[in-house]
Design an enzyme around this catalytic site. Structure first.
Site, PDB file in Angstrom:
ATOM      1  N   ASP A  93       0.851  -1.193   0.000  1.00 44.54           N
ATOM      2  CA  ASP A  93       0.000   0.000   0.000  1.00 44.54           C
ATOM      3  C   ASP A  93       0.889   1.246   0.000  1.00 44.54           C
ATOM      4  O   ASP A  93       2.103   1.146   0.116  1.00 44.54           O
ATOM      5  CB  ASP A  93      -0.976  -0.023   1.171  1.00 44.54           C
ATOM      6  CG  ASP A  93      -0.276  -0.093   2.521  1.00 44.54           C
ATOM      7  OD1 ASP A  93       0.948   0.098   2.558  1.00 44.54           O
ATOM      8  OD2 ASP A  93      -0.953  -0.342   3.528  1.00 44.54           O
ATOM      9  N   CYS A 305     -14.195 -28.013   8.528  1.00 43.38           N
ATOM     10  CA  CYS A 305     -12.951 -27.417   8.035  1.00 43.38           C
ATOM     11  C   CYS A 305     -11.840 -28.459   7.977  1.00 43.38           C
ATOM     12  O   CYS A 305     -11.728 -29.299   8.868  1.00 43.38           O
ATOM     13  CB  CYS A 305     -12.542 -26.260   8.947  1.00 43.38           C
ATOM     14  SG  CYS A 305     -11.008 -25.451   8.444  1.00 43.38           S
ATOM     15  N   CYS A 307      -8.520 -27.575   7.685  1.00 42.88           N
ATOM     16  CA  CYS A 307      -7.226 -26.925   7.910  1.00 42.88           C
ATOM     17  C   CYS A 307      -6.419 -27.677   8.964  1.00 42.88           C
ATOM     18  O   CYS A 307      -6.938 -28.515   9.698  1.00 42.88           O
ATOM     19  CB  CYS A 307      -7.420 -25.459   8.298  1.00 42.88           C
ATOM     20  SG  CYS A 307      -7.783 -25.185  10.053  1.00 42.88           S
TER      21      CYS A 307
END
Length: 377
Positions: A93, A305, A307
């Site tokens: 940014d 999930c 993960c």
């Protein structure tokens, strides 16, 4: 051109775009969520873990890296990719948002912004040219033009003057950009919540033909429905052959609504920030693992999930780690939250491919208990 956009498909049901952003360090499948690595690291995560969950791109912060360890040092190290051992795309940014949000003492001039460092109080000056010099030294794939992000709410006249200055600064950024062949520079559309000012900003900046466009000045405290209205006004004004990036947005509902309105890229500290106090995103909605009811819950954080956290550790164990202020607990909740959003975006891309993104959104909102647009995550 260093950064190009390839449109793969438009969802017949929603108008959302499936695409690819091509960069010097690889391809970003879009719509994409970008984990935030403010100080050249995604907090508590290794680059290998980010690859494991298939993050295509991460974001780093120009302001913070300029102050510490310094862009010249990173340049000496061979650039940001080498310095942090990340060989996929990086977006940096401009530093503008931090100058305006972190510094109480600042003076905006046409030349740039004078302010004091939040670290030691040193007087500093950031201009469009300086923002380009820093980002050129960092060597990110995608750089952001230096802009002013006005607060919400702000007076109409102030926002108008601010966006006109941002347009002039964008032109200066283009002129000062020393590496256009291997770093893509995106401009930032401002204009607050005013449709006519957003039109003015978009007209100014698209005439300069940047490789991509971001929508700034949203998710700064305004109600969600207002953000979506501004997106609906602004997105059609942007070129269809360039990436569109909505800055600072990362709640599941806003990612979905943004994609439906034609956004390609998102970033936010939300998943990593809330993970540090034990708040997790799950298929059943928001779960604060600190709650006493999880003390003897030996099931996974999210049964749906796949993960690393959910495959290996129980809610009871996670609660214990977070309550005991153990770093490993923060690593596990952070891993899960990032995996959750990246997995959700994979689902978004698949739904666009199958022309069913509105159905996907409705199913997700029902599962998540999100029926009020302003309630959010």
């Amino acid at each position: 051109m260093a950064v190009t956009y390839e449109l793969i498909k438009v969802c017949k049901q929603s108008g959302a775009r499936l695409g690819r952003v091509h960069t010097p360090h690889g391809v970003i499948e879009t719509p994409a969520f970008m984990p935030v690595g403010t100080q050249a690291t995604v907090k508590t995560m290794s680059p290998e873990e980010l690859k494991e969950m298939d993050a295509h791109i991460i974001l780093s912060n120009t302001y913070h890296l300029w102050l510490r360890p310094g862009h010249e040092l990173i340049k000496k190290a061979g650039g940001l990719h080498k310095f942090m051992n990340w060989d996929r795309p990086i977006l940096t940014d401009s530093g503008g948002f931090q100058v305006f949000s972190l510094s109480n003492m600042r003076k905006i001039q046409e030349e740039g912004v004078e302010f004091r460092s939040h670290l030691n109080g040193d007087k500093l000056f950031l201009s469009p040219e300086k923002a380009m010099e820093i980002q050129n030294a960092l060597g990110s794939d995608i750089m952001m033009a230096f802009d002013e992000c006005p607060p919400y709410p702000a007076e109409y006249e102030y926002i108008k003057k601010s966006l006109e200055r941002t347009s002039r600064w964008a032109e200066r950024c283009l002129k000062a950009h020393a590496r256009p062949s291997d770093q893509g520079l995106f401009a930032i559309i401002q204009g607050g919540m005013h449709a006519d000012l957003r039109r003015q900003s978009a007209a100014d900046l698209t005439s300069l033909d940047f490789p991509g466009y971001a929508i700034g000045g949203l998710s700064v405290g305004e109600p969600k429905h207002l953000m979506y209205e501004v997106l609906e006004e602004t997105i059609p004004l942007l070129p269809g052959n360039k990436p569109r990036y909505l800055m600072g947005v990362g709640s599941p509902d806003a990612l979905l609504e943004g994609a439906i309105r034609g956004v390609d890229m998102f970033d936010c500290v939300l998943p990593t920030r809330i993970a540090r106090n034990g708040t997790t995103m799950t298929s059943e909605g928001r779960v604060n693992i600190r709650n006493a009811k999880f003390a003897e819950d030996f099931g996974p954080l999210d049964p749906k999930c796949s993960c690393y956290t959910c495959r290996n550790y129980s809610r009871a164990y996670l609660r214990h780690l977070i309550k005991a202020d153990e770093t490993f607990g923060i690593r596990l909740t952070t891993y899960h939250n990032l995996h959750f959003l990246l997995e959700m975006m994979r689902g978004v891309r698949q739904a666009i491919m199958e022309d069913r993104l509105l159905d996907f959104r409705d199913e997700f909102f029902t599962m998540y208990g999100l029926h009020d647009n302003d309630k959010g995550f």
